[in-house]
Design an enzyme around this catalytic site. Structure first.
Site, PDB file in Angstrom:
ATOM      1  N   LYS A  12      -7.625   2.864 -16.087  1.00 27.71           N
ATOM      2  CA  LYS A  12      -8.049   1.662 -16.844  1.00 27.71           C
ATOM      3  C   LYS A  12      -7.868   0.433 -15.968  1.00 27.71           C
ATOM      4  CE  LYS A  12      -3.683  -0.027 -17.534  1.00 27.71           C
ATOM      5  NZ  LYS A  12      -3.159  -1.195 -16.818  1.00 27.71           N
ATOM      6  N   ASP A 143       0.857   2.005 -22.676  1.00 35.35           N
ATOM      7  CA  ASP A 143      -0.554   2.191 -22.328  1.00 35.35           C
ATOM      8  C   ASP A 143      -1.108   3.553 -22.756  1.00 35.35           C
ATOM      9  OD1 ASP A 143      -0.493  -0.296 -21.190  1.00 35.35           O
ATOM     10  OD2 ASP A 143      -0.483   0.403 -19.118  1.00 35.35           O
TER      11      ASP A 143
END
Ligand SMILES: C[C@@](CO)(OP(=O)(O)O)[C@H](O)COP(=O)(O)OP(=O)(O)OC[C@H]1O[C@@H](n2ccc(N)nc2=O)[C@H](O)[C@@H]1O
Ligand SMILES: Nc1ncnc2c1ncn2[C@@H]1O[C@H](COP(=O)(O)OP(=O)(O)O)[C@@H](O)[C@H]1O
Length: 289
Positions: A12, A143
């Site tokens: 990401k 995350d």
């Protein structure tokens, strides 16, 4: 012969990262735009007849018991045991083919954990919902939930309050400036901007990429001159940013050719990747979810 399931664990980028508040417990509340990109580690999962969780090929420097893939498998096994005490727990042999740099702000470890949670839910036929898996993942790291949900997202809280968004999907050049950033030290730095006024998701999206920035950048640049140098270099070609607390920096380009051209020059100085922005995770494509 038992078959191995190979699944991707994508990276990401944080295309925007605002720090809005320091909480009583010392953690910081964020507003961030997570975008998934098409560079990945590959996780191998082979079901076992016994209850053991074995890591075949791991990562140097990370003890097997601390590896997030082992921790994710154990968490799922224990959760399952708790609710199904009579049933024989299932085991797995795991492997990791690592391509994403560790501790680089690309979320590789968190993504590895999310892939194990979703992969084992499938292999062990646990039928846990994505929301339940995301809540379990949060125990492993802030995350993890976005990778479990599998879509680019606007995130609040410490990153766990997620709203799926559809972002533009440019080609990114990502550089690793070769230093290791301490996330804890960045968040403890007295000079960190930690009082950015919260904005609405609509406003963040409306402003678009030219208005997106990362509140960690100033402190990280000051502490780590090689990151400042990489940002300065990349800024000569396109507006550049830090992802997470670093160390990686990135810039967006309209075409793959333009990104590749800059990447060719960059790779003379730093490990460099060209990655396409995504909205849906390749993990979810692979599992057909
Ligand atoms: C800020 C982000 C954005 O993606 O950075 P990256 O890890 O991607 O670089 C993450 O949310 C990072 O989350 P995570 O990776 O779980 O952080 P940890 O390593 O657990 O955090 C290490 C330390 O940083 C501080 N910390 C972390 C996250 C947060 N929202 N507030 C904090 O104050 C805490 O002191 C914590 O003990
Ligand atoms: N499977 C894994 N892959 C990567 N890192 C792992 C893994 N298991 C544990 N870790 C630990 O988690 C830390 C953070 O990893 P990573 O998610 O790659 O970075 P970041 O949070 O900066 O994006 C690593 O420095 C490493 O010590």
């Amino acid at each position: 012969m038992t078959k191995t399931l190979y699944l991707p664990a994508p990276a990401k980028l944080n295309r925007l990262l605002h720090i809005t508040r320091r909480r009583e417990d010392g953690y910081h509340e964020l507003q961030t735009l997570f975008q998934l990109v098409d560079i990945s580690d590959t996780i191998g999962l082979t079901p076992r007849d016994d209850h053991r969780i074995v890591l075949n090929e791991g990562i140097d420097d990370v003890a097997h018991e601390h590896n997030l893939v082992v921790r994710a498998a154990r968490l799922l096994q224990n959760t399952h045991l708790l609710h199904n005490a009579m049933e024989t727990p299932r085991g797995v042999t795991l492997s990791i083919e690592k391509r994403l740099p560790m501790g680089g702000g690309l979320g590789g470890g968190s993504s590895n954990a999310a892939t194990v949670l979703l992969g084992l839910n499938h292999l062990w036929q646990l039928n846990l919902s994505v929301d339940r898996l995301a809540a379990l993942g949060l125990q492993l790291g802030a995350d993890v939930p976005v990778f479990v949900k599998g879509h680019s997202a606007w995130a609040e809280g410490v990153g766990e309050k997620l709203t799926s968004v559809t972002l533009d999907t440019p080609w990114f050049v990502i550089l690793h400036p070769g230093v290791s950033v301490s996330t804890a030290a960045v968040f403890q730095d007295p000079e960190l901007t930690r009082n950015t006024p919260p904005i609405t998701m609509a406003r963040a999206l409306q402003g678009g990429a030219p208005t997106w920035r990362n509140d960690c950048e100033a402190v990280v640049k000051k502490r780590y001159p090689p990151i400042a140098a990489a940002l300065d270099w990349l800024n000569c070609f396109a507006p550049s940013q830090l992802t997470g607390t670093g160390a990686c920096v990135f810039a967006a380009f309209e075409t793959q050719e333009a990104a590749k051209q800059i990447a060719r020059n960059a790779s003379q100085h730093w490990p460099t990747w060209v990655a396409k922005g995504l909205n849906r995770s390749p993990l979810h494509d692979a599992l057909g979810g």
